[in-house]
Design an enzyme around this catalytic site. Sequence first.
Site, PDB file in Angstrom:
ATOM      1  N   LEU A  11      -5.219 -22.520 -21.105  1.00  0.00           N
ATOM      2  CA  LEU A  11      -5.437 -22.573 -22.551  1.00  0.00           C
ATOM      3  C   LEU A  11      -6.353 -21.448 -23.035  1.00  0.00           C
ATOM      4  O   LEU A  11      -6.522 -21.257 -24.237  1.00  0.00           O
ATOM      5  CB  LEU A  11      -5.977 -23.944 -22.977  1.00  0.00           C
ATOM      6  CG  LEU A  11      -7.287 -24.471 -22.381  1.00  0.00           C
ATOM      7  CD1 LEU A  11      -8.505 -23.827 -22.993  1.00  0.00           C
ATOM      8  CD2 LEU A  11      -7.364 -25.982 -22.554  1.00  0.00           C
ATOM      9  N   SER A  12      -6.958 -20.707 -22.136  1.00  0.00           N
ATOM     10  CA  SER A  12      -7.887 -19.630 -22.482  1.00  0.00           C
ATOM     11  C   SER A  12      -7.148 -18.334 -22.775  1.00  0.00           C
ATOM     12  O   SER A  12      -6.526 -17.758 -21.874  1.00  0.00           O
ATOM     13  CB  SER A  12      -8.872 -19.416 -21.323  1.00  0.00           C
ATOM     14  OG  SER A  12      -9.448 -18.125 -21.363  1.00  0.00           O
ATOM     15  N   PRO A  13      -7.202 -17.822 -24.015  1.00  0.00           N
ATOM     16  CA  PRO A  13      -6.547 -16.546 -24.306  1.00  0.00           C
ATOM     17  C   PRO A  13      -7.025 -15.393 -23.421  1.00  0.00           C
ATOM     18  O   PRO A  13      -6.190 -14.622 -22.926  1.00  0.00           O
ATOM     19  CB  PRO A  13      -6.873 -16.316 -25.788  1.00  0.00           C
ATOM     20  CG  PRO A  13      -7.071 -17.685 -26.345  1.00  0.00           C
ATOM     21  CD  PRO A  13      -7.746 -18.451 -25.240  1.00  0.00           C
ATOM     22  N   SER A  15      -8.093 -15.506 -20.389  1.00  0.00           N
ATOM     23  CA  SER A  15      -7.483 -15.701 -19.071  1.00  0.00           C
ATOM     24  C   SER A  15      -6.048 -15.206 -19.069  1.00  0.00           C
ATOM     25  O   SER A  15      -5.589 -14.539 -18.126  1.00  0.00           O
ATOM     26  CB  SER A  15      -7.509 -17.180 -18.679  1.00  0.00           C
ATOM     27  OG  SER A  15      -8.811 -17.637 -18.436  1.00  0.00           O
TER      28      SER A  15
END
Length: 224
Positions: A11-13, A15
């Site tokens: 969910l981490s952009p 990442s």
Amino acid sequence: MSKPVLYYATLSPPSRGVLLTAKAIGLELDLKPINLLAGEHLTEEFLKMNPQHTIPTLVDGDVIITDSHAISAYIVDKYAKSDSLYPKDLGKRATVNSRLHLDSGHLFARLRFLYEPVLYKGSPDCPMDKIAYMQVCYDILEGFLKNSPYLCGSELTIADFSCVSTVTSVNEAAKIDPSKYPNLVAWIDRLSELPYYEEVNNQGALELKEIFKQKLAENKANRK
């Protein structure tokens, strides 16, 4: 030779910006998922490795890198077969760096202003001023894309990966008007044609937007 280790969350952009880069250069990573909502990035073990408690975090032997843009630049410099994604030419590299700073200083920062109060502070609102603040960045991107297919010109770079992972994670809360931002929409469509895009970026972007909607609804219900 052991694989570089990446602590990440789908969910981490940031990442996903790194994961897009790794896929583009064919680099296999040892992926270590971190649950942000459960606070796994705040454990004593993780803080010893990264006092900034951010993801992604890359561990490559004795090297630890704690910023997504620096990670993408590093893995291209070390592992890619060409420098097309992060040119060694100083002028071209400076252009890529400027777009990376646009993501870290504006795009992703404004995503955080919009999302974090809802995800972590129980806010029941999605203020219009924060949405408009995010959409100002769309004007900037539209200008960069006016005469070229990618953010830094005719070639795909790590700046495209970083910025698209952010924009596609917030484009439901902060709408992109196709009539106002045709170049931005075409750029997203162009990147979505990459064979690894759906798995690496789009699924995670949808996950984050769905979590945001659910938390927003929960927060509103709790305030009644």
